[in-house]
Motif scaffolding. Structure first.
Motif, PDB file in Angstrom:
ATOM      1  N   LYS A 322       0.833  -1.206   0.000  1.00 36.23           N
ATOM      2  CA  LYS A 322       0.000   0.000   0.000  1.00 36.23           C
ATOM      3  C   LYS A 322       0.865   1.252   0.000  1.00 36.23           C
ATOM      4  N   GLY A 323       2.039   1.179   0.678  1.00 36.92           N
ATOM      5  CA  GLY A 323       2.963   2.308   0.683  1.00 36.92           C
ATOM      6  C   GLY A 323       3.520   2.617  -0.695  1.00 36.92           C
ATOM      7  N   LEU A 324       3.644   1.593  -1.539  1.00 38.49           N
ATOM      8  CA  LEU A 324       4.092   1.831  -2.919  1.00 38.49           C
ATOM      9  C   LEU A 324       3.125   2.761  -3.645  1.00 38.49           C
ATOM     10  N   VAL A 325       1.847   2.524  -3.408  1.00 39.29           N
ATOM     11  CA  VAL A 325       0.819   3.300  -4.105  1.00 39.29           C
ATOM     12  C   VAL A 325       0.731   4.726  -3.554  1.00 39.29           C
ATOM     13  N   THR A 326       0.967   4.887  -2.254  1.00 47.13           N
ATOM     14  CA  THR A 326       0.806   6.204  -1.626  1.00 47.13           C
ATOM     15  C   THR A 326       2.071   7.056  -1.658  1.00 47.13           C
ATOM     16  N   GLY A 327       3.143   6.561  -2.293  1.00 43.92           N
ATOM     17  CA  GLY A 327       4.352   7.364  -2.449  1.00 43.92           C
ATOM     18  C   GLY A 327       5.289   7.333  -1.270  1.00 43.92           C
ATOM     19  N   ARG A 328       5.290   6.235  -0.543  1.00 49.31           N
ATOM     20  CA  ARG A 328       6.156   6.120   0.636  1.00 49.31           C
ATOM     21  C   ARG A 328       7.613   5.853   0.249  1.00 49.31           C
ATOM     22  N   TYR A 329       7.842   5.297  -0.955  1.00 55.62           N
ATOM     23  CA  TYR A 329       9.187   4.825  -1.298  1.00 55.62           C
ATOM     24  C   TYR A 329       9.775   5.541  -2.521  1.00 55.62           C
ATOM     25  N   GLU A 330      11.105   5.697  -2.494  1.00 49.68           N
ATOM     26  CA  GLU A 330      11.861   6.178  -3.645  1.00 49.68           C
ATOM     27  C   GLU A 330      12.328   4.996  -4.504  1.00 49.68           C
ATOM     28  N   TRP A 331      12.659   3.891  -3.817  1.00 49.02           N
ATOM     29  CA  TRP A 331      13.181   2.701  -4.489  1.00 49.02           C
ATOM     30  C   TRP A 331      12.455   1.446  -4.000  1.00 49.02           C
ATOM     31  N   ILE A 332      12.437   0.424  -4.876  1.00 45.23           N
ATOM     32  CA  ILE A 332      12.104  -0.940  -4.468  1.00 45.23           C
ATOM     33  C   ILE A 332      13.185  -1.831  -5.059  1.00 45.23           C
ATOM     34  N   ALA A 333      13.717  -2.739  -4.261  1.00 47.22           N
ATOM     35  CA  ALA A 333      14.815  -3.601  -4.710  1.00 47.22           C
ATOM     36  C   ALA A 333      14.383  -5.066  -4.663  1.00 47.22           C
ATOM     37  N   PHE A 334      14.493  -5.729  -5.814  1.00 51.47           N
ATOM     38  CA  PHE A 334      14.147  -7.145  -5.917  1.00 51.47           C
ATOM     39  C   PHE A 334      15.430  -7.962  -6.023  1.00 51.47           C
ATOM     40  N   THR A 335      15.584  -8.946  -5.146  1.00 48.09           N
ATOM     41  CA  THR A 335      16.789  -9.775  -5.157  1.00 48.09           C
ATOM     42  C   THR A 335      16.522 -11.194  -5.654  1.00 48.09           C
ATOM     43  N   SER A 336      15.286 -11.499  -6.030  1.00 46.75           N
ATOM     44  CA  SER A 336      14.972 -12.845  -6.512  1.00 46.75           C
ATOM     45  C   SER A 336      13.679 -12.830  -7.317  1.00 46.75           C
ATOM     46  N   VAL A 337      13.499 -13.866  -8.112  1.00 42.83           N
ATOM     47  CA  VAL A 337      12.256 -14.039  -8.862  1.00 42.83           C
ATOM     48  C   VAL A 337      11.088 -14.221  -7.907  1.00 42.83           C
ATOM     49  N   ASN A 338      11.333 -14.927  -6.804  1.00 43.04           N
ATOM     50  CA  ASN A 338      10.256 -15.153  -5.834  1.00 43.04           C
ATOM     51  C   ASN A 338       9.768 -13.852  -5.211  1.00 43.04           C
ATOM     52  N   ALA A 339      10.674 -12.882  -5.037  1.00 41.44           N
ATOM     53  CA  ALA A 339      10.259 -11.580  -4.501  1.00 41.44           C
ATOM     54  C   ALA A 339       9.349 -10.868  -5.499  1.00 41.44           C
ATOM     55  N   VAL A 340       9.700 -10.940  -6.779  1.00 43.30           N
ATOM     56  CA  VAL A 340       8.843 -10.347  -7.823  1.00 43.30           C
ATOM     57  C   VAL A 340       7.471 -11.011  -7.801  1.00 43.30           C
ATOM     58  N   LYS A 341       7.478 -12.331  -7.707  1.00 41.01           N
ATOM     59  CA  LYS A 341       6.211 -13.075  -7.695  1.00 41.01           C
ATOM     60  C   LYS A 341       5.353 -12.692  -6.494  1.00 41.01           C
ATOM     61  N   ALA A 342       5.975 -12.545  -5.326  1.00 36.44           N
ATOM     62  CA  ALA A 342       5.225 -12.216  -4.109  1.00 36.44           C
ATOM     63  C   ALA A 342       4.564 -10.842  -4.225  1.00 36.44           C
ATOM     64  N   VAL A 343       5.312  -9.845  -4.741  1.00 40.39           N
ATOM     65  CA  VAL A 343       4.750  -8.496  -4.901  1.00 40.39           C
ATOM     66  C   VAL A 343       3.658  -8.507  -5.969  1.00 40.39           C
ATOM     67  N   ARG A 344       3.908  -9.234  -7.044  1.00 41.59           N
ATOM     68  CA  ARG A 344       2.919  -9.281  -8.134  1.00 41.59           C
ATOM     69  C   ARG A 344       1.606  -9.885  -7.644  1.00 41.59           C
ATOM     70  N   GLU A 345       1.701 -10.945  -6.835  1.00 42.39           N
ATOM     71  CA  GLU A 345       0.492 -11.574  -6.313  1.00 42.39           C
ATOM     72  C   GLU A 345      -0.284 -10.610  -5.412  1.00 42.39           C
ATOM     73  N   LYS A 346       0.422  -9.799  -4.611  1.00 48.68           N
ATOM     74  CA  LYS A 346      -0.254  -8.812  -3.772  1.00 48.68           C
ATOM     75  C   LYS A 346      -0.923  -7.740  -4.634  1.00 48.68           C
ATOM     76  N   PHE A 347      -0.227  -7.329  -5.694  1.00 48.73           N
ATOM     77  CA  PHE A 347      -0.812  -6.360  -6.622  1.00 48.73           C
ATOM     78  C   PHE A 347      -2.128  -6.888  -7.186  1.00 48.73           C
ATOM     79  N   GLU A 348      -2.102  -8.128  -7.661  1.00 46.98           N
ATOM     80  CA  GLU A 348      -3.301  -8.715  -8.265  1.00 46.98           C
ATOM     81  C   GLU A 348      -4.413  -8.847  -7.230  1.00 46.98           C
ATOM     82  N   GLU A 349      -4.026  -9.123  -5.977  1.00 43.96           N
ATOM     83  CA  GLU A 349      -5.012  -9.237  -4.904  1.00 43.96           C
ATOM     84  C   GLU A 349      -5.734  -7.912  -4.680  1.00 43.96           C
TER      85      GLU A 349
END
Length: 555
Positions: A322-349
């Motif tokens: 939710k902080g991504l949408v409200t402008g809380r962050y300057e950066w997001i760092a992904f260190t694995s495919v599983n991290a991308v998948k986890a964020v993507r699933e939350k987005f779709e939710e």
């Protein structure tokens, strides 16, 4: 699959007239399917395929397609110990009458399949529309993969003969010819076919090649003559064997001479040809790596060593997204495919998509992580220029600058067991970090017993370790690989872990990349093959060197 008894209908009542596509699946290599074949398979409601090619074609069919078996076992046949061979023509007609799109897949080319011809005639008689999608004929494709061209610029006569149905007249005519002869036979009948040709007039010293499992990574080819093939099989302990009924393609004539094959055998000379390579990753993670290994001639076997589960307390992840949408962050760092998948699933939710990343800088570690982001619709702003690791990312990460950076916070979705290297480095650069557990990694369940036995008993030729955790987890769930197995590691840290577990590291990737790791293994395999040839020794896979292994000789 949806097998059904031969006495009952496999399909719903007729709703409209269907149509049938008779499709050639080729000799066995899935890459030989035509584009039109793939299109037809994707549109099929019913797929009726010979057992030998079902695996080749079903991968291109849509989920839920009906795949009635041509061989079924009901109570009566089970009691008798004999499976019932269903009438393919009736299956095809029944499905077409129900208004469905039917694909009838056969080995090789349907134009050379007598049963397919009868089924086409049945469709024509009943007025059912059909089409034919040609495939690579087995008698043509297999010699090409064996390095045996059937014609040259002199344009020699080429004849095709099926030893299983050939009449005495066929043997007489082909024996009298001096052209190239392509014979369809089995391992246990090819010597008898050679004897028939000699009796009919062919010279015993006429060159001959015999290829089994052609166009697949199980392909093997023997070079001999009509007069020596029986002896070659006996000396090599090829026969007698329970596999004697396996189909083969034999090419008779000067084009199959051994000297020519040494120069033209492009397929069996691939650096990892026939190697069984263990890939301790999930199918999703291993897809591109397995494809690359296949291009080198290997047979990849994927075994997951970890399972990914949601975090025990999802609230932290929910607040961060939710902080991504409200402008809380300057950066997001992904260190694995599983991290991308986890964020993507939350987005779709939450009904979000990649547009929610607008205005946020995105960093990614590793080529596969970057690829997963691109697939999501996000192009990373920062990928390490050097080492693909947390340390490599920190080397390129800019320090926080209050003049140019309106927000000083970084969102780091990661595994529960990730190291603190990246967090500490970002804080040192002046950033605030929301270090969030996006997923948990747990040890996967042990693989099947036969896989465990192959790992410990030397049944695999090589294993690729892509991280220290894959070493620990594989040994934990399946045991330590046999000492004949080639051990390939992605980097020094992984190699150290392997050595700590008593493994000899044979291959070390020059870069921390799974692609470079596979490439390094291929180079190792090529060097090993060249050394054997220079020493005048038969080329053998590592697994064939273990005690008790059956040495296979390919001449």
């Amino acid at each position: 699959m949806n097998p059904s008894s031969p006495s009952t209908s496999a399909f719903p009542a007729a709703v409209a007239q269907g149509r049938v596509t008779f499709l050639g699946a080729g000799p066995g290599d899935p890459g030989l399917l035509t584009l039109r074949a793939v299109e037809a398979l994707a549109a099929a409601d019913v797929l009726i395929a010979e057992p030998e090619v079902l695996e080749v074609v079903v991968a291109h069919a849509r989920p839920g397609v009906d795949t009635p078996q041509l061989t079924v076992t009901d109570e009566l046949s089970a009691a008798a110990g004999v499976p019932v061979i269903r009438d393919a023509a009736n299956l095809v007609m029944e499905a077409a009458r129900s208004g469905r799109r039917v694909v009838r897949a056969v080995t090789g080319d349907p134009g050379l399949d007598g049963s397919a011809a009868e089924e086409m005639l049945a469709c024509a008689t009943e007025g059912i529309p059909f089409e034919v999608v040609p495939g690579v004929a087995t008698a043509v494709g297999v010699p090409a993969y064996a390095g045996v061209p059937l014609r040259d610029k002199q344009g020699a006569d080429v004849r095709f003969l099926d030893a299983r149905t050939a009449s005495a007249r066929c043997w007489t005519e082909t024996g009298a010819s001096d052209g190239i002869l392509v014979v369809s036979a089995t391992l246990e009948t090819v010597a008898a076919a050679a004897a028939e040709l000699v009796s009919a007039g062919r010279k015993p010293d006429t060159p001959l090649t015999v290829t089994v499992a052609g166009t697949t990574t199980r392909q093997r080819t023997w070079s001999a003559t009509l007069g020596t093939i029986a002896q070659v099989f006996k000396q090599g302990k090829i026969l007698p064997s329970p596999e004697g009924a396996r189909p083969v393609i034999a090419v008779v004539g000067e084009h199959s001479a051994c000297a020519r094959r040494e120069d033209l055998s492009w397929f069996e000379s691939k650096p990892l040809f026939g190697w069984r390579v263990l890939v301790p990753r999930t199918k999703e993670q291993a897809a591109s790596l397995s494809d690359q290994l296949r291009s080198y001639g290997a047979v990849p076997h994927e075994v997951p060593t970890i399972a990914v589960e949601p975090p025990r307390t999802p609230q932290q992840m929910e607040r961060a997204v939710k902080g991504l949408v409200t402008g809380r962050y300057e950066w997001i760092a992904f260190t694995s495919v599983n991290a991308v998948k986890a964020v993507r699933e939350k987005f779709e939710e939450y009904g979000l998509d990649a547009r929610a990343f607008a205005g946020i800088k995105v960093a990614a570690v590793g080529e596969q992580t970057a690829a997963a982001l691109v697939e999501f619709g996000v192009k990373p702003d920062l990928v390490p220029s050097g080492e693909q690791s947390a340390a490599g990312l920190l080397e390129d990460w800019p320090p926080y600058d209050p003049v140019f950076d309106p927000i000083d916070r970084v969102f780091l979705p990661r595994a529960d067991i990730a190291t603190e290297t990246l967090v500490a480095g970002l804080i040192e650069l002046g950033w605030e970090v929301d270090d969030v557990t996006a997923y948990r990694t747990v040890r996967a369940s042990p693989p099947p017993a036969d896989t465990r036995e192959a790992i410990k008993g030397g049944g695999f030729d090589a294993v690729l370790f892509t991280s220290s955790s894959t070493v620990r987890n594989l040994v934990g769930i399946a045991g330590k690989p046999h000492n004949v197995t080639v051990i390939a590691c992605i980097g020094p840290a992984t190699a150290k872990t392997a050595e700590e577990h008593g493994l000899r590291v044979d291959v070390l990737s020059p870069e921390p990349s799974v692609g470079k790791l596979a490439e390094a293994l291929a180079e190792y395999g090529a060097a090993r093959r060249d050394a054997a040839r220079e020493a005048g020794e038969p080329v053998a896979r590592p697994s064939e060197r273990r005690p008790g292994a059956r040495r296979r000789r390919t001449t």
